[in-house]
Design a protein around this motif. Sequence first.
Motif, mmCIF file in Angstrom:
data_model
loop_
_atom_site.group_PDB
_atom_site.id
_atom_site.type_symbol
_atom_site.label_atom_id
_atom_site.label_comp_id
_atom_site.label_asym_id
_atom_site.label_seq_id
_atom_site.Cartn_x
_atom_site.Cartn_y
_atom_site.Cartn_z
ATOM 1 N N PHE A 43 -22.922 40.417 -1.680
ATOM 2 C CA PHE A 43 -23.832 39.624 -2.349
ATOM 3 C C PHE A 43 -25.034 40.455 -2.618
ATOM 4 C CE2 PHE A 43 -20.806 36.801 0.088
ATOM 5 C CZ PHE A 43 -20.463 35.818 -1.074
ATOM 6 N N GLY A 44 -25.176 41.502 -2.084
ATOM 7 C CA GLY A 44 -26.251 42.229 -2.571
ATOM 8 C C GLY A 44 -26.299 43.031 -3.903
ATOM 9 N N ALA A 65 -23.886 28.875 -3.063
ATOM 10 C CA ALA A 65 -22.667 28.062 -2.997
ATOM 11 C C ALA A 65 -21.584 28.994 -2.922
ATOM 12 C CB ALA A 65 -22.454 27.127 -4.108
ATOM 13 N N PHE A 66 -21.652 30.142 -3.670
ATOM 14 C CA PHE A 66 -20.342 30.928 -3.405
ATOM 15 C C PHE A 66 -20.460 31.631 -2.258
ATOM 16 C CE2 PHE A 66 -18.178 35.066 -4.678
ATOM 17 C CZ PHE A 66 -17.007 34.570 -4.812
ATOM 18 N N ARG A 67 -21.591 32.085 -1.829
ATOM 19 C CA ARG A 67 -21.784 33.055 -0.426
ATOM 20 C C ARG A 67 -21.362 31.980 0.599
ATOM 21 N NH1 ARG A 67 -26.325 36.957 0.649
ATOM 22 N NH2 ARG A 67 -25.210 37.815 2.733
ATOM 23 N N ALA A 70 -17.505 31.992 0.782
ATOM 24 C CA ALA A 70 -16.996 33.052 1.041
ATOM 25 C C ALA A 70 -17.346 33.826 2.333
ATOM 26 C CB ALA A 70 -17.139 34.320 -0.045
ATOM 27 N N GLU A 71 -18.707 33.756 2.944
ATOM 28 C CA GLU A 71 -18.993 34.053 4.257
ATOM 29 C C GLU A 71 -17.839 33.835 5.437
ATOM 30 O OE1 GLU A 71 -22.925 33.809 4.955
ATOM 31 O OE2 GLU A 71 -23.132 35.865 4.172
ATOM 32 N N PRO A 72 -17.479 32.558 5.447
ATOM 33 C CA PRO A 72 -16.376 32.295 6.869
ATOM 34 C C PRO A 72 -15.137 33.269 6.556
ATOM 35 C CG PRO A 72 -17.115 30.176 5.681
ATOM 36 C CD PRO A 72 -17.787 31.347 4.645
ATOM 37 N N TYR A 73 -14.838 33.429 5.347
ATOM 38 C CA TYR A 73 -13.823 34.438 5.216
ATOM 39 C C TYR A 73 -14.309 36.063 5.439
ATOM 40 C CZ TYR A 73 -11.364 30.879 2.532
ATOM 41 O OH TYR A 73 -10.746 29.602 2.507
ATOM 42 N N ARG A 78 -11.642 38.688 6.452
ATOM 43 C CA ARG A 78 -10.636 38.437 5.300
ATOM 44 C C ARG A 78 -11.308 38.579 4.151
ATOM 45 N NH1 ARG A 78 -8.552 32.984 6.393
ATOM 46 N NH2 ARG A 78 -7.562 33.240 4.366
ATOM 47 N N GLY A 79 -11.296 39.849 3.441
ATOM 48 C CA GLY A 79 -11.752 39.856 1.906
ATOM 49 C C GLY A 79 -10.590 39.706 0.898
#
Length: 156
Positions: A43-44, A65-67, A70-73, A78-79
Amino acid sequence: MIASLTAMIAASALSLSGPEEDVAAVLDQLNVASTAADAEAYFGLFTPDARFIGTDASERWSLDAFRAFAEPYFAQGRGWTYTPVARHITIAPIPCRCIAWFDEELSNASYGVTRGSGVLRLTENGWKIEQYVLSFAIPNDKADAVVAVVRETPAP
């Protein structure tokens, strides 16, 4: 800020690697960070007001919103891995040289051939992704079947 941004643009134009290579490096870092599920690194690489447009018609996310999605994954390790196969980068002409457009063909174990496209902006902290669009590459001879499925699906 304008003076420092102007100096950065001039320095970028004179860099040994060139702005195209600098943009490619950011996109490569994005793929490395997503594979490693490294949320901070991933995200940086975006501007604070960035947008991520996903493959589903409902997926037009602000960076926040995207963060949140995605952050829980990423927290579970899990990327996602998209390997660049081909890439095209265009830098805005002089005098700006501060906007870059790209499109790339990507390979993904689950989805096969996909495409990434978007816009990067040269900031005081280097090139940052302003917009990223992920899409499926549908072979033309399969388009009718895919469109039929899409038409059967209620709009978001």
